[in-house]
Design a protein around this motif. Sequence first.
Motif, PDB file in Angstrom:
ATOM      1  N   THR A  39       0.813  -1.206   0.000  1.00  0.00           N
ATOM      2  CA  THR A  39       0.000   0.000   0.000  1.00  0.00           C
ATOM      3  C   THR A  39       0.855   1.269   0.000  1.00  0.00           C
ATOM      4  N   LEU A  40       2.007   1.234   0.659  1.00  0.00           N
ATOM      5  CA  LEU A  40       2.868   2.416   0.679  1.00  0.00           C
ATOM      6  C   LEU A  40       3.460   2.690  -0.697  1.00  0.00           C
ATOM      7  N   LEU A  41       3.728   1.648  -1.474  1.00  0.00           N
ATOM      8  CA  LEU A  41       4.171   1.834  -2.853  1.00  0.00           C
ATOM      9  C   LEU A  41       3.065   2.493  -3.668  1.00  0.00           C
ATOM     10  N   ALA A  42       1.827   2.077  -3.437  1.00  0.00           N
ATOM     11  CA  ALA A  42       0.698   2.687  -4.151  1.00  0.00           C
ATOM     12  C   ALA A  42       0.542   4.157  -3.769  1.00  0.00           C
ATOM     13  N   VAL A  43       0.766   4.489  -2.502  1.00  0.00           N
ATOM     14  CA  VAL A  43       0.737   5.892  -2.073  1.00  0.00           C
ATOM     15  C   VAL A  43       1.804   6.693  -2.817  1.00  0.00           C
ATOM     16  N   ALA A  44       3.011   6.143  -2.883  1.00  0.00           N
ATOM     17  CA  ALA A  44       4.110   6.834  -3.567  1.00  0.00           C
ATOM     18  C   ALA A  44       3.801   7.009  -5.050  1.00  0.00           C
ATOM     19  N   GLU A  45       3.238   5.990  -5.673  1.00  0.00           N
ATOM     20  CA  GLU A  45       2.875   6.085  -7.092  1.00  0.00           C
ATOM     21  C   GLU A  45       1.811   7.150  -7.308  1.00  0.00           C
ATOM     22  N   GLU A  46       0.864   7.252  -6.401  1.00  0.00           N
ATOM     23  CA  GLU A  46      -0.168   8.280  -6.510  1.00  0.00           C
ATOM     24  C   GLU A  46       0.456   9.676  -6.399  1.00  0.00           C
ATOM     25  N   ALA A  47       1.431   9.817  -5.510  1.00  0.00           N
ATOM     26  CA  ALA A  47       2.119  11.104  -5.363  1.00  0.00           C
ATOM     27  C   ALA A  47       2.925  11.440  -6.615  1.00  0.00           C
ATOM     28  N   ARG A  48       3.525  10.444  -7.220  1.00  0.00           N
ATOM     29  CA  ARG A  48       4.263  10.693  -8.461  1.00  0.00           C
ATOM     30  C   ARG A  48       3.307  11.074  -9.582  1.00  0.00           C
ATOM     31  N   HIS A  49       2.220  10.308  -9.718  1.00  0.00           N
ATOM     32  CA  HIS A  49       1.296  10.510 -10.831  1.00  0.00           C
ATOM     33  C   HIS A  49       0.573  11.851 -10.738  1.00  0.00           C
ATOM     34  N   ARG A  50       0.113  12.218  -9.546  1.00  0.00           N
ATOM     35  CA  ARG A  50      -0.699  13.422  -9.389  1.00  0.00           C
ATOM     36  C   ARG A  50       0.114  14.687  -9.136  1.00  0.00           C
ATOM     37  N   GLY A 110       3.868  14.752  -9.438  1.00  0.00           N
ATOM     38  CA  GLY A 110       5.196  14.760 -10.029  1.00  0.00           C
ATOM     39  C   GLY A 110       6.319  14.488  -9.051  1.00  0.00           C
ATOM     40  N   ALA A 111       6.000  13.999  -7.867  1.00  0.00           N
ATOM     41  CA  ALA A 111       7.037  13.722  -6.870  1.00  0.00           C
ATOM     42  C   ALA A 111       7.910  12.560  -7.332  1.00  0.00           C
ATOM     43  N   GLN A 112       9.214  12.700  -7.187  1.00  0.00           N
ATOM     44  CA  GLN A 112      10.144  11.666  -7.613  1.00  0.00           C
ATOM     45  C   GLN A 112      10.758  10.897  -6.443  1.00  0.00           C
ATOM     46  N   ARG A 113      10.992  11.591  -5.346  1.00  0.00           N
ATOM     47  CA  ARG A 113      11.490  10.936  -4.136  1.00  0.00           C
ATOM     48  C   ARG A 113      10.424  11.096  -3.069  1.00  0.00           C
ATOM     49  N   VAL A 114       9.850   9.975  -2.670  1.00  0.00           N
ATOM     50  CA  VAL A 114       8.645  10.024  -1.848  1.00  0.00           C
ATOM     51  C   VAL A 114       8.825   9.238  -0.558  1.00  0.00           C
ATOM     52  N   VAL A 115       8.472   9.885   0.554  1.00  0.00           N
ATOM     53  CA  VAL A 115       8.315   9.167   1.814  1.00  0.00           C
ATOM     54  C   VAL A 115       6.813   8.932   1.971  1.00  0.00           C
ATOM     55  N   ALA A 116       6.381   7.685   1.751  1.00  0.00           N
ATOM     56  CA  ALA A 116       4.966   7.345   1.844  1.00  0.00           C
ATOM     57  C   ALA A 116       4.599   7.094   3.293  1.00  0.00           C
ATOM     58  N   LEU A 117       3.502   7.712   3.734  1.00  0.00           N
ATOM     59  CA  LEU A 117       3.084   7.632   5.132  1.00  0.00           C
ATOM     60  C   LEU A 117       1.602   7.297   5.214  1.00  0.00           C
ATOM     61  N   LEU A 118       1.267   6.321   6.021  1.00  0.00           N
ATOM     62  CA  LEU A 118      -0.127   6.016   6.314  1.00  0.00           C
ATOM     63  C   LEU A 118      -0.331   6.032   7.819  1.00  0.00           C
ATOM     64  N   ASP A 119      -1.432   6.600   8.238  1.00  0.00           N
ATOM     65  CA  ASP A 119      -1.751   6.677   9.657  1.00  0.00           C
ATOM     66  C   ASP A 119      -1.964   5.261  10.205  1.00  0.00           C
ATOM     67  N   ALA A 120      -1.146   4.871  11.165  1.00  0.00           N
ATOM     68  CA  ALA A 120      -1.253   3.547  11.784  1.00  0.00           C
ATOM     69  C   ALA A 120      -2.012   3.585  13.097  1.00  0.00           C
ATOM     70  N   THR A 177       9.544  14.261  -0.777  1.00  0.00           N
ATOM     71  CA  THR A 177       8.170  14.687  -0.556  1.00  0.00           C
ATOM     72  C   THR A 177       7.484  13.721   0.397  1.00  0.00           C
ATOM     73  N   LEU A 178       6.816  14.268   1.395  1.00  0.00           N
ATOM     74  CA  LEU A 178       6.000  13.442   2.281  1.00  0.00           C
ATOM     75  C   LEU A 178       4.624  13.279   1.648  1.00  0.00           C
ATOM     76  N   ALA A 179       4.157  12.043   1.534  1.00  0.00           N
ATOM     77  CA  ALA A 179       2.865  11.783   0.886  1.00  0.00           C
ATOM     78  C   ALA A 179       2.091  10.757   1.687  1.00  0.00           C
ATOM     79  N   GLY A 180       0.782  10.968   1.814  1.00  0.00           N
ATOM     80  CA  GLY A 180      -0.031   9.993   2.521  1.00  0.00           C
ATOM     81  C   GLY A 180      -1.246  10.622   3.166  1.00  0.00           C
TER      82      GLY A 180
END
Length: 240
Positions: free
Chosen positions: A99-110, A112-122, A163-166
């Motif tokens: 799921t964190l890879l999917a978050v990062a891909e969404e940040a790239r796609h929407r 343009g983020a290239q280096r992404v720290v994917a974060l989900l609330d645990a 970029t922080l994304a999540g």
Amino acid sequence: MSKSMHRLLAFDTSTETLSVAVQHGDRTIVREGAGGAQSSSTLLPLIQSLLAEAGLELASLDAIAFGRGPGSFTGLRTACSVAQGLGFGAGVRVLPVDTLLAVAEEARHRHGAQRVVALLDARMSQVYAAHYDFTGVPEGDAPLPADPQLLSPEQVQAAEGWTLAGNAFGAYDAQLPGGLARVEALPTASALLRLAPGLLAQGLDVAPAQAWPLYVRDKVALTTAEREAAKTAALPPSTS
């Protein structure tokens, strides 16, 4: 697996948003709804509706992609059980996607983020986190795998240019690293569809029986028996 796969089903139930998508050739149909506990009753009808709208039979799918975690325990169990059931019934292989890879891909796609720290609330004052570097990675391919971590927000580290994304900013924004771009992003079914061809080309699809969740936090609750055992272990030794 060929990257020409064009009949795909994807779904994610790891967050409070349920996301389902079907790809049939150049056509993609996406639906979202309430996730969490509600996804167990709404996911299958939504999948059936989308397949019918796309004119697809389950058995004709090239693969079934699903968010394997980390995320909501209930949501992950729902996703895995549905992927297993559909895969077994239709004789279709499944593709577990972090799921964190999917978050990062969404940040790239929407964004343009290239280096992404994917974060989900645990919850429990923690976040699931993983770093993904898309620099030089062709569109539709995945970066090198990253091991998801369970951290307190203060433990998240990121260098300048990342970029922080999540979905963790509402609860933990003040504790997360400052001075970095922040973008809201979820592990959408659309992101799973974009990642699927590259992951399938790497041979990462599995038999339905291997549709297992990725929890990271192994347990947040003990069974009654485990609680009783813990109480017994904590009792002082008898002096009789």
